[in-house]
Design an enzyme around this catalytic site. Structure first.
Site, PDB file in Angstrom:
ATOM      1  N   THR A 191       0.825  -1.206   0.000  1.00 55.81           N
ATOM      2  CA  THR A 191       0.000   0.000   0.000  1.00 55.81           C
ATOM      3  C   THR A 191       0.861   1.258   0.000  1.00 55.81           C
ATOM      4  O   THR A 191       0.555   2.241  -0.683  1.00 55.81           O
ATOM      5  CB  THR A 191      -0.945   0.013   1.212  1.00 55.81           C
ATOM      6  OG1 THR A 191      -1.788  -1.142   1.157  1.00 55.81           O
ATOM      7  CG2 THR A 191      -1.803   1.258   1.236  1.00 55.81           C
ATOM      8  N   CYS A 192       1.941   1.213   0.747  1.00 57.56           N
ATOM      9  CA  CYS A 192       2.834   2.371   0.838  1.00 57.56           C
ATOM     10  C   CYS A 192       3.422   2.721  -0.524  1.00 57.56           C
ATOM     11  O   CYS A 192       3.540   3.897  -0.889  1.00 57.56           O
ATOM     12  CB  CYS A 192       3.955   2.093   1.835  1.00 57.56           C
ATOM     13  SG  CYS A 192       3.381   1.556   3.459  1.00 57.56           S
ATOM     14  N   SER A 193       3.808   1.689  -1.287  1.00 55.78           N
ATOM     15  CA  SER A 193       4.468   1.905  -2.572  1.00 55.78           C
ATOM     16  C   SER A 193       3.498   2.167  -3.713  1.00 55.78           C
ATOM     17  O   SER A 193       3.804   2.916  -4.637  1.00 55.78           O
ATOM     18  CB  SER A 193       5.338   0.694  -2.920  1.00 55.78           C
ATOM     19  OG  SER A 193       6.397   0.554  -1.997  1.00 55.78           O
TER      20      SER A 193
END
Length: 247
Positions: A49-51
């Site tokens: 999700t972060c990337s």
């Protein structure tokens, strides 16, 4: 218990960063003093999700945040400086400052240090974002305290809506090109002149001709898409841009 720290000052810590192959200590004062800063913090570099969502959208909206008075956008994670620097490179996130909170000191001071032992992560940051003015936290968006890795309120669009409710969203523009294509260069010049940010996809690097036929139903270059709509080539793009440039 994840508690908002609105109205309080940010924790005073030293971030151990790597710049030009040298260790450089960056203090909280260096980051926040006299500035308006948007911070978003997340569980870990290179995680899905972060990337795929969190970092890219903040990077895309950075010019709008700057337009509305934000001096810097900072991504903080409980990772070391080497990991954070490499992640920034792979994300092409040149508009964001990545700060390593390797020992979790800043995150702990924010009350956002949580156990991720079930994933083998150890102590990591809960996902949140905040608006900080001259070291004082004005607004926090903390993800709901529920299992997993919720991503509902710490996103860039939510922060921008708080900061500038009337701000228009940038267009999502993708440009399919090939090397040595004069019409492709023309399309890029048109978009640059119009002040429109775009993502360029290059033939045989990012996609194949088969993919272009499947997506655009075309074989010529370039092919331009805006917010999911197929505009066409350079001439079609110029026609599409005319009323916007005249406004």
């Amino acid at each position: 218990m994840l508690t908002s720290k609105e109205g309080q000052r940010v924790p005073q810590v030293i971030f151990r960063t790597r710049q030009d192959h040298e260790w450089v200590n960056v203090s909280s004062a260096d980051v926040f003093r006299g500035k308006t800063v948007v911070v978003f913090s997340l569980p870990g570099a290179f995680t899905p999700t972060c990337s795929s969502s969190h970092v890219p959208r903040y990077n895309q909206l950075a010019p709008l945040f700057k337009k509305h008075g934000v001096d810097d956008i900072v991504c903080i994670s409980v990772n070391d400086a080497f990991v954070m620097n490499e992640w920034r490179l792979t994300q092409n996130a040149e508009r964001i400052t990545f700060l390593p909170d390797g020992n979790g000191e800043f995150t702990d001071g924010m009350g956002m240090l949580v156990d991720k032992d079930d994933l083998g992560f150890g102590k990591r940051s809960w996902r949140y974002s905040m608006l900080v003015r001259d070291g004082v936290i004005e607004k926090m968006f903390i993800e709901p305290n529920q299992p997993g890795d919720p991503f509902e309120v710490s996103d860039a669009d939510t922060m921008l809506k708080y900061l500038a409710p009337q701000a228009g969203k940038p267009l999502d523009v993708s440009l399919f090109t090939r090397k040595g294509c004069g019409y492709c260069a023309r399309a890029k010049d048109l978009l640059h002149d119009a002040g429109i940010d775009f993502e360029e996809l290059v033939l045989n690097r990012d996609y194949t001709e088969q993919s272009l036929r499947a997506i655009a139903g075309a074989r010529s270059f370039p092919q331009v898409f805006v917010n999911g709509a197929h505009i066409g080539g350079a001439e079609a793009l110029e026609t599409w841009l005319q009323p916007r440039l005249a406004a």
